[in-house]
Design a protein around this motif. Structure first.
Motif, PDB file in Angstrom:
ATOM      1  N   SER A   4      -6.832 -21.569  -8.363  1.00 19.71           N
ATOM      2  CA  SER A   4      -7.631 -21.065  -9.465  1.00 19.71           C
ATOM      3  C   SER A   4      -7.273 -19.622  -9.810  1.00 19.71           C
ATOM      4  O   SER A   4      -7.574 -19.138 -10.897  1.00 19.71           O
ATOM      5  N   GLU A   5      -6.612 -18.931  -8.875  1.00 24.67           N
ATOM      6  CA  GLU A   5      -6.245 -17.543  -9.098  1.00 24.67           C
ATOM      7  C   GLU A   5      -4.832 -17.404  -9.656  1.00 24.67           C
ATOM      8  O   GLU A   5      -4.414 -16.308 -10.020  1.00 24.67           O
ATOM      9  N   CYS A   6      -4.077 -18.479  -9.715  1.00 23.74           N
ATOM     10  CA  CYS A   6      -2.689 -18.426 -10.156  1.00 23.74           C
ATOM     11  C   CYS A   6      -2.611 -18.109 -11.648  1.00 23.74           C
ATOM     12  O   CYS A   6      -3.398 -18.608 -12.458  1.00 23.74           O
ATOM     13  N   LEU A   7      -1.652 -17.276 -11.996  1.00 22.75           N
ATOM     14  CA  LEU A   7      -1.426 -16.915 -13.386  1.00 22.75           C
ATOM     15  C   LEU A   7      -0.014 -17.293 -13.790  1.00 22.75           C
ATOM     16  O   LEU A   7       0.887 -17.387 -12.946  1.00 22.75           O
ATOM     17  N   THR A   8       0.198 -17.489 -15.083  1.00 23.78           N
ATOM     18  CA  THR A   8       1.554 -17.672 -15.585  1.00 23.78           C
ATOM     19  C   THR A   8       2.175 -16.293 -15.782  1.00 23.78           C
ATOM     20  O   THR A   8       1.484 -15.269 -15.789  1.00 23.78           O
ATOM     21  N   PHE A   9       3.480 -16.269 -15.967  1.00 21.44           N
ATOM     22  CA  PHE A   9       4.167 -15.005 -16.193  1.00 21.44           C
ATOM     23  C   PHE A   9       3.643 -14.334 -17.458  1.00 21.44           C
ATOM     24  O   PHE A   9       3.420 -13.116 -17.487  1.00 21.44           O
ATOM     25  N   GLN A  10       3.431 -15.131 -18.493  1.00 18.92           N
ATOM     26  CA  GLN A  10       2.922 -14.586 -19.747  1.00 18.92           C
ATOM     27  C   GLN A  10       1.527 -13.994 -19.568  1.00 18.92           C
ATOM     28  O   GLN A  10       1.221 -12.920 -20.104  1.00 18.92           O
ATOM     29  N   ARG A  17      -0.113  -5.255 -20.100  1.00 18.29           N
ATOM     30  CA  ARG A  17      -0.223  -4.532 -21.373  1.00 18.29           C
ATOM     31  C   ARG A  17      -1.567  -3.827 -21.528  1.00 18.29           C
ATOM     32  O   ARG A  17      -1.703  -2.907 -22.342  1.00 18.29           O
ATOM     33  N   ASP A  18      -2.559  -4.258 -20.763  1.00 18.90           N
ATOM     34  CA  ASP A  18      -3.887  -3.651 -20.833  1.00 18.90           C
ATOM     35  C   ASP A  18      -3.932  -2.459 -19.869  1.00 18.90           C
ATOM     36  O   ASP A  18      -3.957  -2.625 -18.658  1.00 18.90           O
ATOM     37  N   ALA A  19      -3.914  -1.254 -20.413  1.00 23.13           N
ATOM     38  CA  ALA A  19      -3.861  -0.046 -19.594  1.00 23.13           C
ATOM     39  C   ALA A  19      -5.050   0.086 -18.654  1.00 23.13           C
ATOM     40  O   ALA A  19      -4.982   0.797 -17.656  1.00 23.13           O
ATOM     41  N   ARG A  20      -6.151  -0.614 -18.963  1.00 17.36           N
ATOM     42  CA  ARG A  20      -7.348  -0.511 -18.129  1.00 17.36           C
ATOM     43  C   ARG A  20      -7.376  -1.569 -17.026  1.00 17.36           C
ATOM     44  O   ARG A  20      -8.190  -1.490 -16.099  1.00 17.36           O
ATOM     45  N   ALA A  21      -6.490  -2.557 -17.122  1.00 19.06           N
ATOM     46  CA  ALA A  21      -6.523  -3.682 -16.184  1.00 19.06           C
ATOM     47  C   ALA A  21      -5.917  -3.308 -14.836  1.00 19.06           C
ATOM     48  O   ALA A  21      -4.916  -2.589 -14.756  1.00 19.06           O
ATOM     49  N   VAL A  22      -6.524  -3.806 -13.787  1.00 13.05           N
ATOM     50  CA  VAL A  22      -6.018  -3.596 -12.427  1.00 13.05           C
ATOM     51  C   VAL A  22      -4.909  -4.610 -12.150  1.00 13.05           C
ATOM     52  O   VAL A  22      -5.018  -5.781 -12.513  1.00 13.05           O
ATOM     53  N   ILE A  23      -3.844  -4.157 -11.498  1.00 16.32           N
ATOM     54  CA  ILE A  23      -2.728  -5.049 -11.159  1.00 16.32           C
ATOM     55  C   ILE A  23      -3.056  -5.720  -9.827  1.00 16.32           C
ATOM     56  O   ILE A  23      -2.842  -5.157  -8.746  1.00 16.32           O
ATOM     57  N   THR A  24      -3.600  -6.906  -9.903  1.00 17.32           N
ATOM     58  CA  THR A  24      -4.088  -7.628  -8.735  1.00 17.32           C
ATOM     59  C   THR A  24      -2.988  -8.460  -8.078  1.00 17.32           C
ATOM     60  O   THR A  24      -1.888  -8.618  -8.624  1.00 17.32           O
ATOM     61  N   SER A  25      -3.309  -9.028  -6.938  1.00 17.77           N
ATOM     62  CA  SER A  25      -2.360  -9.875  -6.222  1.00 17.77           C
ATOM     63  C   SER A  25      -1.895 -11.071  -7.059  1.00 17.77           C
ATOM     64  O   SER A  25      -0.697 -11.378  -7.087  1.00 17.77           O
ATOM     65  N   PRO A  26      -2.786 -11.790  -7.781  1.00 14.29           N
ATOM     66  CA  PRO A  26      -2.310 -12.893  -8.633  1.00 14.29           C
ATOM     67  C   PRO A  26      -1.311 -12.442  -9.687  1.00 14.29           C
ATOM     68  O   PRO A  26      -0.366 -13.170 -10.008  1.00 14.29           O
ATOM     69  N   VAL A  27      -1.499 -11.239 -10.218  1.00 11.32           N
ATOM     70  CA  VAL A  27      -0.556 -10.708 -11.202  1.00 11.32           C
ATOM     71  C   VAL A  27       0.804 -10.485 -10.550  1.00 11.32           C
ATOM     72  O   VAL A  27       1.854 -10.843 -11.106  1.00 11.32           O
ATOM     73  N   LEU A  28       0.804  -9.901  -9.367  1.00 11.66           N
ATOM     74  CA  LEU A  28       2.047  -9.621  -8.667  1.00 11.66           C
ATOM     75  C   LEU A  28       2.812 -10.906  -8.369  1.00 11.66           C
ATOM     76  O   LEU A  28       4.030 -10.978  -8.560  1.00 11.66           O
ATOM     77  N   TYR A  29       2.106 -11.914  -7.888  1.00 12.67           N
ATOM     78  CA  TYR A  29       2.777 -13.183  -7.573  1.00 12.67           C
ATOM     79  C   TYR A  29       3.321 -13.856  -8.821  1.00 12.67           C
ATOM     80  O   TYR A  29       4.372 -14.502  -8.792  1.00 12.67           O
ATOM     81  N   ALA A  30       2.623 -13.706  -9.931  1.00 12.34           N
ATOM     82  CA  ALA A  30       3.085 -14.301 -11.192  1.00 12.34           C
ATOM     83  C   ALA A  30       4.361 -13.609 -11.687  1.00 12.34           C
ATOM     84  O   ALA A  30       5.199 -14.234 -12.334  1.00 12.34           O
ATOM     85  N   VAL A  52       2.861   6.081 -19.277  1.00 11.68           N
ATOM     86  CA  VAL A  52       2.050   6.186 -18.060  1.00 11.68           C
ATOM     87  C   VAL A  52       1.812   4.805 -17.455  1.00 11.68           C
ATOM     88  O   VAL A  52       1.835   4.642 -16.225  1.00 11.68           O
ATOM     89  N   ARG A  53       1.600   3.814 -18.300  1.00 10.27           N
ATOM     90  CA  ARG A  53       1.378   2.457 -17.800  1.00 10.27           C
ATOM     91  C   ARG A  53       2.653   1.905 -17.175  1.00 10.27           C
ATOM     92  O   ARG A  53       2.604   1.276 -16.111  1.00 10.27           O
ATOM     93  N   ARG A  54       3.810   2.170 -17.793  1.00 13.16           N
ATOM     94  CA  ARG A  54       5.084   1.697 -17.231  1.00 13.16           C
ATOM     95  C   ARG A  54       5.317   2.325 -15.859  1.00 13.16           C
ATOM     96  O   ARG A  54       5.755   1.659 -14.920  1.00 13.16           O
ATOM     97  N   GLN A  55       5.036   3.609 -15.749  1.00 10.15           N
ATOM     98  CA  GLN A  55       5.213   4.291 -14.463  1.00 10.15           C
ATOM     99  C   GLN A  55       4.299   3.697 -13.394  1.00 10.15           C
ATOM    100  O   GLN A  55       4.719   3.489 -12.249  1.00 10.15           O
ATOM    101  N   LYS A  56       3.068   3.423 -13.769  1.00 13.43           N
ATOM    102  CA  LYS A  56       2.113   2.832 -12.829  1.00 13.43           C
ATOM    103  C   LYS A  56       2.569   1.442 -12.396  1.00 13.43           C
ATOM    104  O   LYS A  56       2.502   1.101 -11.204  1.00 13.43           O
ATOM    105  N   ILE A  57       3.051   0.661 -13.330  1.00  7.47           N
ATOM    106  CA  ILE A  57       3.493  -0.706 -13.012  1.00  7.47           C
ATOM    107  C   ILE A  57       4.671  -0.686 -12.046  1.00  7.47           C
ATOM    108  O   ILE A  57       4.666  -1.385 -11.020  1.00  7.47           O
ATOM    109  N   ILE A  58       5.684   0.125 -12.347  1.00  6.89           N
ATOM    110  CA  ILE A  58       6.876   0.170 -11.498  1.00  6.89           C
ATOM    111  C   ILE A  58       6.524   0.669 -10.104  1.00  6.89           C
ATOM    112  O   ILE A  58       6.984   0.129  -9.087  1.00  6.89           O
ATOM    113  N   SER A  59       5.699   1.696 -10.041  1.00  2.00           N
ATOM    114  CA  SER A  59       5.278   2.216  -8.739  1.00  2.00           C
ATOM    115  C   SER A  59       4.574   1.135  -7.925  1.00  2.00           C
ATOM    116  O   SER A  59       4.836   0.970  -6.722  1.00  2.00           O
ATOM    117  N   THR A  60       3.710   0.374  -8.576  1.00  6.06           N
ATOM    118  CA  THR A  60       2.974  -0.692  -7.891  1.00  6.06           C
ATOM    119  C   THR A  60       3.910  -1.801  -7.433  1.00  6.06           C
ATOM    120  O   THR A  60       3.779  -2.318  -6.309  1.00  6.06           O
TER     121      THR A  60
END
Length: 325
Positions: A4-10, A17-30, A52-60
């Protein structure tokens, strides 16, 4: 992770793309191990994200991949190597640290030779080291090994290049066991700049050449903790049994990183004294010391098993020769 937690790549891209969204484990696995089509989708959408969002994503992504071997963002890091932001390019190089595909050599060489940012060039120089080793082990074609060697030598010989970049290039080329590299290490060790001398000691250990043993042992007593750290690490790589007593003293060093380097080195060197000290360290009240000692003992045991197997094989070969006679 529950289905139920699985996400697609899209769906994961939508979260990114949502600067306020937390990059969770399901996002990482997707995002992990994307298909070619998914990589192309990422390539199209990535530049539109705020800096700033790109930097945060790459760091994560880099931190998560280091912490979890199941995650593979290599294909994405190859895309972000071309980002307009230097911090993102440098982090992307770091994220590709374990990638041994020869297709990565040309992009890294290009960054080393042409990138405008010193930190990116330094990261590329350091990253090329594993390809030097692969060339020495004859695990990549000569033309690729030559491409790496030429780029590193060009960097080392450039008086206009930043010291930090040249240091990293010297550390990387140290895997080559030839007279040219020996001269490079000698010159680096003779420099007045302490950071260059620290890199020279790093290179001494990486070269695995016993000719450097006296210098490495001397630097174990350096007043500079960075130098003591590299000397301890080099002692382990050179398996300097004569350094064991000094390494034992470094277990009480004022610098924690030096202590841990000494523990690791004892595990590489081995012997009765090293084992006794490491076993005592596993009883330490300090968790970091205890875990480091356990890892060192595990490496010591692994090396001993390999040696036992080698001796066993030699005994079998000798026995077969006796029977033939």
């Amino acid at each position: 992770m529950r289905d139920s937690e699985c996400l697609t790549f899209q769906e994961a891209l939508t979260v990114l793309r949502d600067a306020r969204a937390v990059i969770t484990s399901p996002v990482l696995y997707a995002m992990s191990a994307p298909s070619l089509d998914e990589v192309q989708l990422f390539r199209r959408q990535w530049p539109a994200l705020p800096l700033v969002r790109r930097q945060k994503i790459i760091s994560t992504l880099v931190e998560s991949a280091e912490a979890n071997f199941e995650l593979d963002f290599g294909a994405l890091f190859r895309v972000t190597l071309e980002d307009e932001d230097a911090e993102i390019r440098a982090l992307s190089v770091e994220g590709l640290w374990e990638d041994e595909a020869v297709g990565l050599i040309a992009p890294l060489v290009k960054l080393l030779r042409q990138d405008e940012d010193m930190a990116v060039r330094a990261a590329a120089a350091a990253s090329l080291g594993r390809f030097v080793l692969l060339g020495e082990l004859e695990e990549i074609e000569l033309r690729y090994a030559g491409m790496v060697r030429d780029a590193l030598l060009e960097t080392i010989d450039s008086p206009e290049e930043h010291l930090e970049v040249r240091r990293r290039a010297i550390e990387s080329i140290a895997y080559l066991g030839d007279e040219v590299v020996q001269g490079i290490i000698e010159d680096a060790y003779a420099q007045e700049d302490e950071s260059m001398r620290v890199s020279a000691v790093f290179a001494m250990g990486r070269s695995a050449d016993p000719v450097w043993s006296p210098m490495v042992q001397e630097e174990l007593s350096s007043p500079n903790p960075a130098m003591r750290y590299e000397a301890a690490r080099a002692s382990g790589e050179l398996e300097l049994k004569e350094a064991v007593a000094t390494l034992v003293r470094l277990l009480s060093d004022a610098d924690r990183e030096v202590q841990l380097a000494a523990i690791a080195a004892l595990g590489q060197i081995g012997g009765k004294r090293a084992r006794e000290v490491l076993e005592r360290c596993t009883q330490s009240d300090d968790e970091i010391t205890r875990l480091a000692a356990e890892d060192a003992l595990a490496e010591l045991d692994l090396c001993q098993q390999s040696l036992d197997l080698l001796n066993y094989d030699l005994e079998l070969d000798l026995g077969e020769e006796d029977e033939e006679e």
